[in-house]
Design a protein around this motif. Structure first.
Motif, PDB file in Angstrom:
ATOM      1  N   SER A 174      66.030  39.346  68.234  1.00  0.00           N
ATOM      2  CA  SER A 174      65.842  40.998  67.755  1.00  0.00           C
ATOM      3  C   SER A 174      66.858  41.749  68.576  1.00  0.00           C
ATOM      4  CB  SER A 174      64.503  41.701  67.636  1.00  0.00           C
ATOM      5  OG  SER A 174      63.793  41.405  69.099  1.00  0.00           O
ATOM      6  N   HIS A 175      66.977  41.505  69.806  1.00  0.00           N
ATOM      7  CA  HIS A 175      67.624  42.060  70.810  1.00  0.00           C
ATOM      8  C   HIS A 175      68.090  41.547  71.973  1.00  0.00           C
ATOM      9  CE1 HIS A 175      63.688  43.460  72.158  1.00  0.00           C
ATOM     10  NE2 HIS A 175      64.194  43.957  73.389  1.00  0.00           N
ATOM     11  N   GLN A 176      68.781  42.028  73.016  1.00  0.00           N
ATOM     12  CA  GLN A 176      69.334  41.164  74.084  1.00  0.00           C
ATOM     13  C   GLN A 176      68.368  40.727  75.245  1.00  0.00           C
ATOM     14  OE1 GLN A 176      69.159  44.204  73.843  1.00  0.00           O
ATOM     15  NE2 GLN A 176      69.479  45.271  75.714  1.00  0.00           N
ATOM     16  N   ASP A 177      67.177  41.274  75.216  1.00  0.00           N
ATOM     17  CA  ASP A 177      66.370  41.363  76.331  1.00  0.00           C
ATOM     18  C   ASP A 177      66.146  39.867  76.945  1.00  0.00           C
ATOM     19  OD1 ASP A 177      65.954  43.743  77.219  1.00  0.00           O
ATOM     20  OD2 ASP A 177      63.935  44.442  76.156  1.00  0.00           O
ATOM     21  N   PRO A 178      65.787  39.768  78.296  1.00  0.00           N
ATOM     22  CA  PRO A 178      65.579  38.615  78.879  1.00  0.00           C
ATOM     23  C   PRO A 178      64.037  37.755  78.344  1.00  0.00           C
ATOM     24  CG  PRO A 178      65.417  40.111  80.461  1.00  0.00           C
ATOM     25  CD  PRO A 178      65.949  40.694  79.203  1.00  0.00           C
ATOM     26  N   ASP A 179      63.027  38.613  77.993  1.00  0.00           N
ATOM     27  CA  ASP A 179      61.888  38.076  77.262  1.00  0.00           C
ATOM     28  C   ASP A 179      62.078  37.721  76.143  1.00  0.00           C
ATOM     29  OD1 ASP A 179      62.291  40.678  76.556  1.00  0.00           O
ATOM     30  OD2 ASP A 179      60.150  40.855  76.081  1.00  0.00           O
ATOM     31  N   ILE A 180      63.288  37.857  75.295  1.00  0.00           N
ATOM     32  CA  ILE A 180      63.659  37.622  74.108  1.00  0.00           C
ATOM     33  C   ILE A 180      64.328  36.182  73.711  1.00  0.00           C
ATOM     34  CG2 ILE A 180      64.934  38.450  72.022  1.00  0.00           C
ATOM     35  CD1 ILE A 180      62.949  40.018  72.320  1.00  0.00           C
ATOM     36  N   LEU A 220      65.209  50.993  69.220  1.00  0.00           N
ATOM     37  CA  LEU A 220      63.887  51.008  69.047  1.00  0.00           C
ATOM     38  C   LEU A 220      63.510  49.475  69.717  1.00  0.00           C
ATOM     39  CD1 LEU A 220      62.836  52.437  65.645  1.00  0.00           C
ATOM     40  CD2 LEU A 220      62.828  53.652  67.675  1.00  0.00           C
ATOM     41  N   HIS A 221      63.403  49.121  70.986  1.00  0.00           N
ATOM     42  CA  HIS A 221      64.174  50.135  71.990  1.00  0.00           C
ATOM     43  C   HIS A 221      65.680  50.102  72.320  1.00  0.00           C
ATOM     44  CE1 HIS A 221      64.429  47.084  74.880  1.00  0.00           C
ATOM     45  NE2 HIS A 221      63.619  46.674  74.447  1.00  0.00           N
ATOM     46  N   SER A 222      66.241  48.618  71.760  1.00  0.00           N
ATOM     47  CA  SER A 222      67.554  48.404  72.173  1.00  0.00           C
ATOM     48  C   SER A 222      68.623  49.055  71.257  1.00  0.00           C
ATOM     49  CB  SER A 222      67.778  46.917  72.051  1.00  0.00           C
ATOM     50  OG  SER A 222      69.018  46.612  72.099  1.00  0.00           O
ATOM     51  N   GLY A 261      59.561  43.028  66.459  1.00  0.00           N
ATOM     52  CA  GLY A 261      60.056  42.981  67.827  1.00  0.00           C
ATOM     53  C   GLY A 261      59.135  43.622  68.890  1.00  0.00           C
ATOM     54  N   ASP A 262      59.964  44.768  69.843  1.00  0.00           N
ATOM     55  CA  ASP A 262      59.058  45.279  70.614  1.00  0.00           C
ATOM     56  C   ASP A 262      58.255  46.746  69.881  1.00  0.00           C
ATOM     57  OD1 ASP A 262      59.546  44.114  72.885  1.00  0.00           O
ATOM     58  OD2 ASP A 262      61.568  45.391  73.308  1.00  0.00           O
ATOM     59  N   VAL A 263      58.520  46.913  68.596  1.00  0.00           N
ATOM     60  CA  VAL A 263      57.866  47.942  67.995  1.00  0.00           C
ATOM     61  C   VAL A 263      56.490  47.489  67.542  1.00  0.00           C
ATOM     62  CG1 VAL A 263      57.797  49.662  65.861  1.00  0.00           C
ATOM     63  CG2 VAL A 263      59.911  49.272  67.012  1.00  0.00           C
TER      64      VAL A 263
END
Ligand SMILES: [Fe+2]
Ligand SMILES: [Fe+2]
Lengths: 203, 246
Positions: free
Chosen positions: B75-81, B142-144, B161-163
């Motif tokens: 969904s986006h670039q974060d490490p937890d993803i 949201l948030h990325s 995702g994070d939403v």
């Protein structure tokens, strides 16, 4: 398997230390080059009275250039080993996670990981180990070659000291230059000795 | 290890949630991974971080042959993803990863090469899994700043995702929840601080209100069902976001 990550970390730190030492030698080798040019200039001014010294100073300059060439090769080689070790550290980290995965898995997942790790291990890991061993051997060889070259430099420096004695009015300044040479070459020799010791410990 | 829970099944079409590892160290944020299966084909949504790979992989293998994982969606670039990407690639170097074009040159720092990534344009796109068409819904900021959710029109599930994420205290971490007001307390702080734009939030609320959603599955916390989805959208649209207080 558990020993692998620490092993590679230690290997990486060792390479970094070696690199630093080599950088020091390279800096000193550059100084030698300048000193040799200075000696040639001095010998020209002394003219007839310092013919022998003039010949030696040309030799020293050639030596300084050879040394620099050798040093850049050494440096290149340690850069190469940093990237190999980095790849190995990365592999080791992946392995650690895979090992945890193996422990947690059951059934099809477990046998899949087992099979995967067997082939992966024998391929990737053995290849990296082999690469590191080869790098270490080449590095040791090159350090030994450099030490030999520097030994020649130290003979040249001693001869220059003797020739300086016949330098007439220039004797004192020629002696000063020769002593600087000798001291600087001594520094390089000590660095190389510690490099050799480190290499011997790693083989 | 995590548990694999089938949250939707209709014939060969399935959603599997990989959730709640009791052995997860508390310095790692808990995450939910989802696998959408259609027949033999699959898409792994937000595959998770390096550290949770063992737990995700082993749970997944109890329900699906991990050798068949060949498509990932980040969904986006974060490490937890997506920091586990290198590990998935170890198993299958042909794995493809769908991610916003914004991150297509950043995420290769976790692994992969030019062939690995399929860039999603800002407006989103569709992905075919088996015979099922899935829609990537824009959720930027949201948030990325390059962020997508995934909607499955057959299962009527929105992966968000994070939403909708909630940081649940121990003992209150069921995959589904009953009391909305009680649950949303654990989501409030996260949304206020992580979500960056009021405008993007309103756009998103508008966009997803038009979808028929039975389940909204966030990457952290519990799944929203039925009317809880509508209540969430309503709650979120009234929440002030993008402000650091104190
Ligand atoms: Fe995130
Ligand atoms: Fe997240």
């Amino acid at each position: 398997m558990a020993a692998v990550p620490q092993d590679t970390g230690r290997e990486l730190r060792r390479i970094v230390r070696t690199n630093e030492e080599i950088k020091r030698v390279v800096a000193t080798a550059f100084k030698i080059n300048l000193m040799a040019m200075n000696a040639i200039f001095l010998a020209k001014r002394a003219g007839q009275t310092a013919l022998g010294f003039g010949v030696l100073s040309n030799e020293l300059r050639r030596f300084a250039m050879d040394l620099q060439k050798q040093m850049s090769q050494l440096r290149e080689m340690t850069y190469g080993s940093v990237s190999t070790i980095t790849a190995l550290v990365k592999q080791a980290r992946l392995n650690r996670v895979l090992e945890r995965t193996r422990k947690e898995s059951t059934g099809v997942g477990r046998s899949l990981i087992d099979e995967f790790m067997r082939t992966r291990h024998s391929l990737t890991f053995a290849r990296h180990r082999e690469q590191i061993a080869a790098l270490n051997r080449r590095l040791s060889q090159m350090i030994a070659d450099t030490a030999q070259l520097v030994e020649l430099g130290s003979v040249l420096a001693r001869s220059a000291k003797i020739e300086a004695a016949y330098g007439g009015a220039f004797s004192a300044s020629l002696m000063q230059v020769s002593c600087d040479f000798e001291r600087t070459i001594g520094d390089i020799q000590r660095s190389l000795e510690s490099l050799t010791k480190r290499q011997d410990a790693s083989l | 290890m995590k548990t694999a829970r089938v949250i939707y099944e209709d014939g060969k079409h399935k959603w599997i949630a990989l959730v709640r590892d009791p052995n997860r160290p508390d310095y790692l944020i808990d995450s939910n991974e989802y696998l959408v299966v259609d027949d033999d084909d699959s898409l792994l949504l937000d595959p998770g971080g390096n550290e949770v790979f063992p737990s995700v992989f082993s749970a997944l293998s109890t329900e699906f042959d991990p050798r068949k994982i060949n498509k990932l969606f980040a969904s986006h670039q974060d490490p937890d993803i997506i920091s586990s990407l290198a590990l998935w690639l170890e198993f299958n170097p042909q794995v493809k990863c769908y991610i916003s074009w914004l991150w297509a040159s950043f995420v290769p720092h976790f692994g992969g090469n030019k062939e690995t990534f399929i860039s999603i344009p800002d407006g989103g796109m569709d992905i075919m899994i088996g015979s099922q068409r899935l829609q990537l819904i824009p959720a930027h900021y949201l948030h990325s700043s390059g962020n997508f959710h995934l909607y499955d029109p057959k299962a009527k599930i929105l992966f968000s995702g994070d939403v909708g994420a909630a940081l649940l205290p121990q003992g209150e971490d069921d995959l589904f929840f009953g009391d909305f007001d009680r649950h949303i307390r654990h989501a409030e702080g996260f949304h206020r601080r992580w979500m960056g734009s009021e405008k993007a939030k309103h756009d998103w609320c508008q966009r997803v209100s038009q979808l028929d959603i039975q389940m909204m599955c966030p990457q952290h916390g519990a799944i929203y069902r039925g009317d809880q989805v509508r209540r969430f959208i309503d709650w979120f649209s009234h929440l002030e976001v993008g402000i650091v207080k104190g």
